[in-house]
Design an enzyme around this catalytic site. Structure first.
Site, PDB file in Angstrom:
ATOM      1  N   SER A 191       0.821  -1.073   0.198  1.00  0.00           N
ATOM      2  CA  SER A 191      -0.009  -0.005  -0.061  1.00  0.00           C
ATOM      3  C   SER A 191       0.682   1.301  -0.042  1.00  0.00           C
ATOM      4  O   SER A 191       1.786   1.631  -0.885  1.00  0.00           O
ATOM      5  CB  SER A 191      -0.972  -0.106   1.279  1.00  0.00           C
ATOM      6  OG  SER A 191      -1.886   0.767   1.114  1.00  0.00           O
ATOM      7  N   ASP A 348     -10.236  -3.086  -5.417  1.00  0.00           N
ATOM      8  CA  ASP A 348      -9.103  -2.056  -4.736  1.00  0.00           C
ATOM      9  C   ASP A 348      -9.200  -0.912  -5.982  1.00  0.00           C
ATOM     10  O   ASP A 348      -9.025  -1.040  -6.943  1.00  0.00           O
ATOM     11  CB  ASP A 348      -7.990  -2.822  -4.758  1.00  0.00           C
ATOM     12  CG  ASP A 348      -6.732  -1.968  -4.190  1.00  0.00           C
ATOM     13  OD1 ASP A 348      -6.983  -0.862  -3.851  1.00  0.00           O
ATOM     14  OD2 ASP A 348      -5.641  -2.352  -4.137  1.00  0.00           O
ATOM     15  N   HIS A 378      -8.294  -4.472  -0.802  1.00  0.00           N
ATOM     16  CA  HIS A 378      -7.067  -3.536  -0.505  1.00  0.00           C
ATOM     17  C   HIS A 378      -6.877  -4.030   0.872  1.00  0.00           C
ATOM     18  O   HIS A 378      -7.802  -3.986   1.719  1.00  0.00           O
ATOM     19  CB  HIS A 378      -7.330  -2.241  -0.779  1.00  0.00           C
ATOM     20  CG  HIS A 378      -6.035  -1.467  -0.517  1.00  0.00           C
ATOM     21  ND1 HIS A 378      -5.105  -1.495  -1.582  1.00  0.00           N
ATOM     22  CD2 HIS A 378      -5.672  -0.876   0.331  1.00  0.00           C
ATOM     23  CE1 HIS A 378      -3.996  -0.570  -1.059  1.00  0.00           C
ATOM     24  NE2 HIS A 378      -4.423  -0.357   0.405  1.00  0.00           N
TER      25      HIS A 378
END
Ligand SMILES: *[C@@H]1O[C@H](CO)[C@@H](O)[C@H](O)[C@H]1NC(C)=O
Ligand SMILES: *[C@@H]1O[C@H](CO)[C@@H](O)[C@H](O)[C@H]1NC(C)=O
Length: 408
Positions: A191, A348, A378
């Protein structure tokens, strides 16, 4: 007394309303995702309230609340020696396999945790257990970097911390201390940590004072650009749990120390309209209409404004900085990058950030492995252990570990 059942019914209805989110049927374990998402939203609501009543910045409150229940001391096991130390002023947590080496050298992973540049820690249970698992299964030394967070620092300080710790580690005498093979090191992150890993990897490869280079980079659903918030994945997943499009935009604004009052302009790509001079070339570079496969594009249309808000670029100097958006780096920079692993999830907002990087790296001649998970969301890799076990978490984690075992 009759009011009690009535109140309970109302409470139940409100809770169900709060928890329930319509989710696509292609996503597995939907009820668990809803509960997880409701927990995050609840924590966000509480910290926003605390901010509102003056108890402190909402991100600091959120981090305090989550870390309070979650921070772990470094606890070694029979298999791993775990220590906290400092690399050139930056805290790191180190995971070393406990075994007799007899002079042989080990592989190593430099890991950068996610959390929107503002949350998370190498010391939380979730990242501590992920790094333990990686260290044990890859049989490698893991360096997990505890970089400083928003709102204490903003861009580019997070990058400076990751860069400083990595550069320190990549010295021959430091690698020797941990019995690490200089030829077998990967830089990795998930991320926002994937954003930092990608940015730092570009810089490490350019830096001539660093003679030991990383062999690989591995990016897990990375954040890679602030240019276009209407890629097909941003449009398709704008209300998807755990990170919605609006939440992602607010993380970006906090990271670049921009005002939240720009959030609605970013939502409609007003910050990269055609009357913003730098934006024209960048929108061309990230022309997803030609770069993405049709299975990703579906029927989504690009959103390109003729007239927008040029003031955003004036107020946020880092808006077009490739260190913030590694996806817009020059081809000459990309050509220098090592073999790369990129993991993306269908559900995501950041799916296309990852996919576009795959395309740009391949065009620059970099060897890329792209693992795309059709039924995952995600952040799922963090949820692979009890009490927040998701099969999506275990599968993405095991796929990532397998690639590391095979390629590092
Ligand atoms: C962030 O922005 C605020 C207000 O816009 C400003 O006062 C502050 O100095 C900025 N911080 C940094 C580190 O640039
Ligand atoms: C986008 O820019 C146009 C032109 O300046 C403006 O009319 C519109 O209100 C802006 N939209 C947002 C959400 O900022």
């Amino acid at each position: 007394m009759r009011t009690v059942p009535a109140l309970l019914t109302v409470l139940f209805a409100l809770t169900a309303y709060y928890v329930y989110t319509p989710l696509p049927s292609t996503l597995t374990e939907r009820w668990k995702i809803m509960l997880l998402d409701a927990t995050f939203r609840c924590a966000q609501d509480v910290s926003n309230f605390a901010h509102y009543v003056g108890l402190g910045h909402h991100l600091r409150v959120l981090n305090f609340v989550s870390n309070y229940f979650d921070k772990l001391d470094p606890v070694s096991s029979a298999h791993l020696k775990i220590t906290d130390t400092v690399f050139d002023g930056v805290e790191v947590r180190i995971f070393e396999p406990q075994k007799e080496l007899h002079g042989s050298l080990q592989r190593s992973i430099i890991f950068v945790h996610g959390g929107g540049w503002a949350l998370g820690s190498a010391k939380t249970r979730s990242y501590d257990s992920l790094c333990r698992k990686i260290s044990e299964d890859v049989d490698a030394v893991v360096i997990s970097i505890e970089y400083r967070l928003v709102p204490n620092v903003h861009f580019p300080e997070q990058i400076h911390d990751v860069y400083a710790a990595s550069k320190y580690f990549l010295q021959p005498e430091v690698l020797a201390k941990y019995s690490v093979d200089p030829q077998r090191i990967v830089l990795s992150g998930d991320s926002a940590g994937g954003n930092l890993a990608a940015a730092v990897c570009q810089q490490l490869m350019q830096d001539e004072t660093i003679t030991i280079k990383v062999k690989l980079q591995a990016l897990i659903y990375p954040v890679l650009q602030i240019i276009d918030f209407n890629t097909p994945s941003y449009q398709q997943n704008m209300d998807m749990p755990i990170v919605s499009r609006f939440v992602m935009i607010k993380f970006w604004l906090d990271y670049l120390n921009g005002s939240h009052s720009f959030a609605h302009a970013l939502l409609v790509n007003n910050h990269t309209s055609l009357d913003v001079s730098e934006a024209v070339a960048l929108r061309q570079l990230l022309n997803w209409n030609s770069l993405l496969p049709s299975s990703f594009k579906k029927n989504y249309k690009p959103l390109l404004q003729n007239i927008g808000n040029p003031s955003v670029a004036q107020e946020i100097p880092a808006l077009f900085d490739p260190r913030a958006s590694p996806l817009i780096a020059h081809k000459e920079t990309l050509q220098e990058l090592p073999k790369t692993y990129i993991l993306t999830c269908e559900h995501d907002v950041l799916r296309d950030d990852g996919m576009l990087y795959v395309k740009r790296l391949e065009e620059a001649g970099v060897d890329v492995t792209h693992d795309h998970y059709e039924d995952c969301f995600h952040g799922c890799m963090l949820f692979a252990t009890w009490p927040t076990y998701f099969s999506a978490g275990a599968r993405t984690r095991d796929g990532y570990i397998k690639w590391l075992r095979d390629n590092l």
